[in-house]
Design a protein around this motif. Structure first.
Motif, PDB file in Angstrom:
ATOM      1  N   ARG A  55      40.539  37.083  30.501  1.00 34.21           N
ATOM      2  CA  ARG A  55      39.416  36.435  31.326  1.00 34.21           C
ATOM      3  C   ARG A  55      39.378  35.004  31.135  1.00 34.21           C
ATOM      4  O   ARG A  55      38.704  34.222  31.928  1.00 34.21           O
ATOM      5  CB  ARG A  55      38.230  37.283  30.766  1.00 34.21           C
ATOM      6  N   GLY A  56      39.721  34.681  29.918  1.00 29.38           N
ATOM      7  CA  GLY A  56      39.785  33.296  29.678  1.00 29.38           C
ATOM      8  C   GLY A  56      40.992  32.344  30.272  1.00 29.38           C
ATOM      9  O   GLY A  56      40.850  31.245  30.504  1.00 29.38           O
ATOM     10  N   TYR A  57      41.775  33.180  30.643  1.00 32.48           N
ATOM     11  CA  TYR A  57      43.075  32.345  31.398  1.00 32.48           C
ATOM     12  C   TYR A  57      42.965  32.445  32.917  1.00 32.48           C
ATOM     13  O   TYR A  57      43.677  31.421  33.786  1.00 32.48           O
ATOM     14  CB  TYR A  57      44.358  32.873  31.064  1.00 32.48           C
ATOM     15  N   PHE A  58      42.178  33.185  33.625  1.00 32.21           N
ATOM     16  CA  PHE A  58      42.004  33.134  34.988  1.00 32.21           C
ATOM     17  C   PHE A  58      40.746  32.785  35.464  1.00 32.21           C
ATOM     18  O   PHE A  58      39.567  32.733  34.751  1.00 32.21           O
ATOM     19  CB  PHE A  58      42.533  34.655  35.568  1.00 32.21           C
ATOM     20  N   PRO A  59      40.728  32.305  36.881  1.00 28.78           N
ATOM     21  CA  PRO A  59      39.261  32.073  37.084  1.00 28.78           C
ATOM     22  C   PRO A  59      38.095  33.147  37.056  1.00 28.78           C
ATOM     23  O   PRO A  59      38.618  34.126  37.112  1.00 28.78           O
ATOM     24  CB  PRO A  59      39.560  31.516  38.363  1.00 28.78           C
ATOM     25  N   THR A  60      37.138  32.784  37.326  1.00 26.20           N
ATOM     26  CA  THR A  60      35.990  33.753  37.222  1.00 26.20           C
ATOM     27  C   THR A  60      35.987  34.734  38.162  1.00 26.20           C
ATOM     28  O   THR A  60      35.724  35.920  37.985  1.00 26.20           O
ATOM     29  CB  THR A  60      34.613  32.940  37.230  1.00 26.20           C
ATOM     30  N   GLY A  61      36.533  34.557  39.407  1.00 31.41           N
ATOM     31  CA  GLY A  61      36.266  35.611  40.438  1.00 31.41           C
ATOM     32  C   GLY A  61      37.747  36.116  40.622  1.00 31.41           C
ATOM     33  O   GLY A  61      37.890  37.293  41.573  1.00 31.41           O
ATOM     34  N   SER A  62      38.605  36.173  39.420  1.00 29.34           N
ATOM     35  CA  SER A  62      39.996  36.778  39.575  1.00 29.34           C
ATOM     36  C   SER A  62      39.856  38.109  39.395  1.00 29.34           C
ATOM     37  O   SER A  62      39.121  38.617  38.413  1.00 29.34           O
ATOM     38  CB  SER A  62      40.690  36.119  38.680  1.00 29.34           C
ATOM     39  N   TYR A  63      40.496  38.987  39.868  1.00 23.60           N
ATOM     40  CA  TYR A  63      40.637  40.522  39.683  1.00 23.60           C
ATOM     41  C   TYR A  63      41.836  40.768  38.660  1.00 23.60           C
ATOM     42  O   TYR A  63      42.198  41.879  38.304  1.00 23.60           O
ATOM     43  CB  TYR A  63      40.594  41.464  40.757  1.00 23.60           C
ATOM     44  N   VAL A  64      42.513  39.757  37.916  1.00 20.95           N
ATOM     45  CA  VAL A  64      43.693  40.076  37.277  1.00 20.95           C
ATOM     46  C   VAL A  64      43.434  41.044  36.097  1.00 20.95           C
ATOM     47  O   VAL A  64      44.053  41.752  35.491  1.00 20.95           O
ATOM     48  CB  VAL A  64      44.293  38.773  37.071  1.00 20.95           C
TER      49      VAL A  64
END
Length: 147
Positions: A55-64
């Protein structure tokens, strides 16, 4: 000896992952269920940690992060369930439960007495070690080894 007994059930775990049957369902149920639960808790904690890290590595709207952690959770839950039904591991857990049923557990009074003995022994050993520490500290300070 145990390999001779379990020799007929020597299928590798990878072939067991795609079955849905339960191996010897009425034997060793409690130990197998608790082992499966422990595996699931470990997998869930790992998935949660992965989610928090991603969650810290990807943008807020990302589903990764949710997809990766959810996928890990689903795969880990299935592998945990299949692991306790893998014949070699299930036979081990069945044997563990059989041996645990043979154990003579202490009564409540015996448990309290033994616990009191252990607590006092630890307390007196702590006092003895502390006394030795103070004594050696005094001796080393007296002869000038430490300041």
């Amino acid at each position: 000896m145990s390999r001779d007994i379990a020799g007929t059930n020597s299928a590798p775990l990878t072939s067991e992952l795609f079955h849905t049957s339960v191996y010897k369902p009425n034997q060793g149920r409690i130990v197998r269920q608790l082992t499966c639960l422990a595996i699931w808790v470990i997998v869930a904690l790992g998935s949660w940690s992965l989610y928090a890290t991603l969650r810290g590595y990807f943008p807020t709207g990302s589903y990764v992060a949710p997809v990766a952690s959810g996928l890990l959770l689903a795969i880990g839950a299935w592998v945990g369930y299949r692991l306790v039904n893998w014949p070699q591991f299930a036979d081990f857990l069945i044997a563990v439960e059989a041996e645990m049923n043979k154990v003579t557990w202490p009564s409540k009074d015996e448990l309290i007495r033994a616990s009191i003995v252990v607590i006092f022994t630890i307390f007196f050993l702590a006092i003895a070690l502390f006394s030795f520490d103070i004594l050696w500290q005094f001796i080393f300070n007296f002869i000038g080894v430490t300041s």
